[in-house]
Write a protein that holds these residues in place. Structure first.
Motif: not given
Lengths: 151, 503
Positions: A24-25, A28-31, A34, A38-39, A41, B183, B188, B190, B449
């Motif tokens: 699932q992680g 997640i497409p990069p925003s 990013d 990103g989300s 990671f 997030d 986003q 998740r 991050r």
């Protein structure tokens, strides 16, 4: 069921959970914000860690399978399971609103007390008292003193 | 600092706030004394009541409960041979044998005074160490914060009951629970699996009430074994000042050990009590008496476990890292009031920092007076039937959880995490690393991050920056030593899976 078998099943389940989280992680497409982290990671890192640790637990459990055969006594769990079912019914009623909250709470307290203490005459009287007096006090405390509104 | 501290005493000694400290301590002692109930449960259940209060009032009640519950566990440890909380585990070794010899009151009074002494020593440490530590923590950037969390998680996993793999797995599962929702950096979605209710993530309080309170209450429904209860016939003073003159070194040493262990992130009173007990036995002139009713053992265990309370508050207010599991709930209480614990707290909310200090001292005094004055009644709490408490407390859990957002979804989350807590017990996974992983993940993720973005993805920066490097080295040391031994055992085929049950 032996303890080692429970451990094996749990470790296998957690290994699969880790894989799902990792997948699932990763999906997640990069925003546009990013910058490579990103989300997805951290979920990927944690999913991978869970799978790795579950695999260690699985190996430990498989190695010890033949040694540890502690059976879980079913009767010890009968009352906790029944109480959990009663609680689920109570929460479910909050969802569907079949009964108003406080009458449902009284029924929950009554049946839980009878379940835990047995159907003796004294316990039935105490259960009824708790269901009425205890729930009324809670109603007063939360709705009058702390203003929590429940249907 | 002295002026701020005195001003804080002036604030908390007004009747309303003082009453909350006294009520909190009173409730804490009672809950601590009743077997099967514990401080974490009480603090989690009280939290919803404090939503509309001033932050200092909320802290007064919760810190009072924290202090009272740790000390109250002494009563069941002495009279029932069951530790009221894991922190009182070592107390059972000598307090119950003393009670069997007809010295129950003496054991209780020694334990109460030792708890008070431990509380005072840790209060001094809180007052003296917090300001310089907070000043030092102001130097921390994202690298240092992430490394600190990493080292804390490694330490918690290593010291938690059961194997280290189980501790780490529990911590990773706690981190996982913190991830669903938006997030915080890129906004986003998740890990919501298409559930709109999960957009805001799992509610902090629903998870904490579920894992601490619901799981314990459902487990308490299992039939209890018949137990020997020691009676307290007289509550006349059975200890003299001279008893403590003889034991002053043990008292001070155990209090310092407890305070130091409390400062270590996530390590609770049980470890402090075990370490102080072991040290007292190894340095005693009569080590053979330990386990058979040694007064030194009771003093060491009780001084240390109460000293962990003040020690554990130090990393919480200076770095935002919980020193014990109950501190996780205290962080939740501050967060609900839009207060972020950490080094800036001394500048942004000094009244909270000094409020913790003054409340802790008053709660310790209240605990001493209350427990000494009500020993006989406290002893009667051993006979309270759980059948009548469990349903009402479960009802409190439901209403308290619902009160946060007025959402039934949160109550389902609470129920689900109650079952998760039961599963953890069954699988011997420790709950401590789970809740600490859950509460620390937002800090860890944000800083990881931010650190990687600022250093262009260079992971080596974590090791090359001096403070961060120390934390990373500590984490690696803690993680690799036991793992190497596990791998060695696996390779040699001698793993025997004899882990003790998780607490």
């Amino acid at each position: 069921m032996s303890r080692s078998l429970i451990d094996i099943l749990a470790a296998t389940g957690l290994f699969i959970v880790g894989i799902i989280v990792w997948q699932q992680g990763a999906s997640i497409p990069p925003s546009f914000l990013d910058s490579g982290f990103g989300s997805g990671f951290v979920p990927t890192l944690i999913g991978g860690s869970i799978s790795f640790l579950a695999a260690i637990l699985l190996v430990q459990s498989l190695k010890s399978k033949e040694k540890a055969h502690v059976s879980i006594v079913k009767s010890d769990w009968a009352k906790p399971v029944a109480l959990a079912v009663l609680l689920a019914l109570f929460v479910g009623n909050m969802d569907v609103n079949l009964l108003p909250f406080y009458p449902a709470a009284s029924l929950f307290v009554f049946f839980s007390t009878v379940l835990l203490g047995g159907p003796g005459k004294v316990n039935l009287i105490v259960a009824a008292l708790l269901a009425v007096v205890g729930v009324s006090l809670i109603w007063a405390l939360f709705t009058q003193a702390f203003l929590v509104i429940i249907r | 600092m002295t002026a701020d501290l005195f001003a804080s005493f002036g604030t908390v000694l007004i009747p309303g706030t003082l009453a909350l400290i006294l009520i909190g301590t009173f409730l804490g002692v009672i809950v601590g004394a009743i077997p099967g109930l514990n401080g974490g449960m009480l603090v989690a259940l009280s939290l919803p009541l404090t939503f509309g209060w001033a932050p200092l009032d909320a802290i007064s009640l919760l810190v009072g409960e924290y202090v009272g519950s740790i000390a109250g566990g002494l009563v069941s440890a002495t009279l029932l041979n069951i530790p009221g909380s894991p922190s009182n585990l070592m107390t059972t070794m000598d307090a119950m044998p003393m009670a069997r010899k007809g010295q129950a009151v003496r054991a209780l009074q020694l334990g109460i005074v030792a708890s008070f002494a431990g509380g005072i020593v840790s209060w001094l440490a809180l007052v003296l160490l917090s300001p310089p530590l907070a000043k030092f923590a102001l130097r921390f950037g994202p690298h240092e914060y992430f490394s600190l969390v990493l080292a804390a998680m490694a330490l918690i996993a290593m010291l938690s009951a059961g194997s280290m793999a189980r501790g780490l797995l529990a911590g990773a599962l706690g981190m996982l629970v913190a991830l669903p929702g938006l997030d915080p950096v890129t906004a986003q979605l998740r890990l919501t699996f298409g559930m709109p209710s999960l957009v805001g993530g799992f509610d902090l309080l629903a998870v904490l009430i579920g894992i601490f309170a619901v799981s314990q209450l459902i487990a308490d429904a299992a039939p209890a074994k018949a137990m020997e209860i020691m009676r307290v016939k007289s509550t006349a003073i059975a200890v003299k000042l001279g008893d403590f003159k003889k034991a002053w070194f043990n008292l001070l040493r155990s209090s310092l050990i407890g305070t130091w262990v409390g400062i270590l992130p996530g390590v609770g009173g049980s470890i402090g009590s075990i370490m102080a007990y072991a040290t007292a036995r190894s340095m005693s002139r009569r080590p053979e008496e330990f386990g058979k009713g040694s007064e030194e053992g009771v003093i060491a265990s009780e001084a240390a476990n109460n000293a962990t309370v003040g020690g554990a508050i130090i990393p919480m207010i200076t770095m935002g890292i919980p020193g014990s599991i109950i501190d996780v709930i205290l962080i939740a209480a501050l967060t609900i009031h839009n207060i972020r614990p950490g080094p800036l707290l001394f500048q942004t909310n000094p009244e909270i920092v000094y409020g913790f200090m003054s409340t802790l001292l008053i709660a310790n005094i209240a605990m001493l007076v209350f427990m000494l004055a009500t020993l006989r009644w406290l002893a009667r709490l051993m006979e309270v039937p759980k059948n009548y408490l469990v349903p009402i407390l479960l009802l409190f859990c439901v209403i308290g959880t619902y009160a946060v957002n007025n959402r039934v979804f949160d109550v389902w989350v609470m129920f689900a995490f109650g079952l998760v807590g039961l599963a953890f017990r069954g699988l011997r996974l420790p709950i401590g690393p789970f809740v600490i992983g859950f509460i620390l993940t937002p800090i860890a993720e944000f800083n990881l991050r931010a650190a990687l973005i600022s250093s262009d993805g260079n992971w080596l920066d974590f090791a090359t920056r001096p403070i961060s490097g120390i934390f990373v080295a500590l984490a690696i040391l803690l993680l690799t030593l036991p793992l190497l031994s596990v791998l060695k055992k696996l390779i040699l085929g001698s793993s025997n899976n004899t882990d003790p049950p998780a607490t």
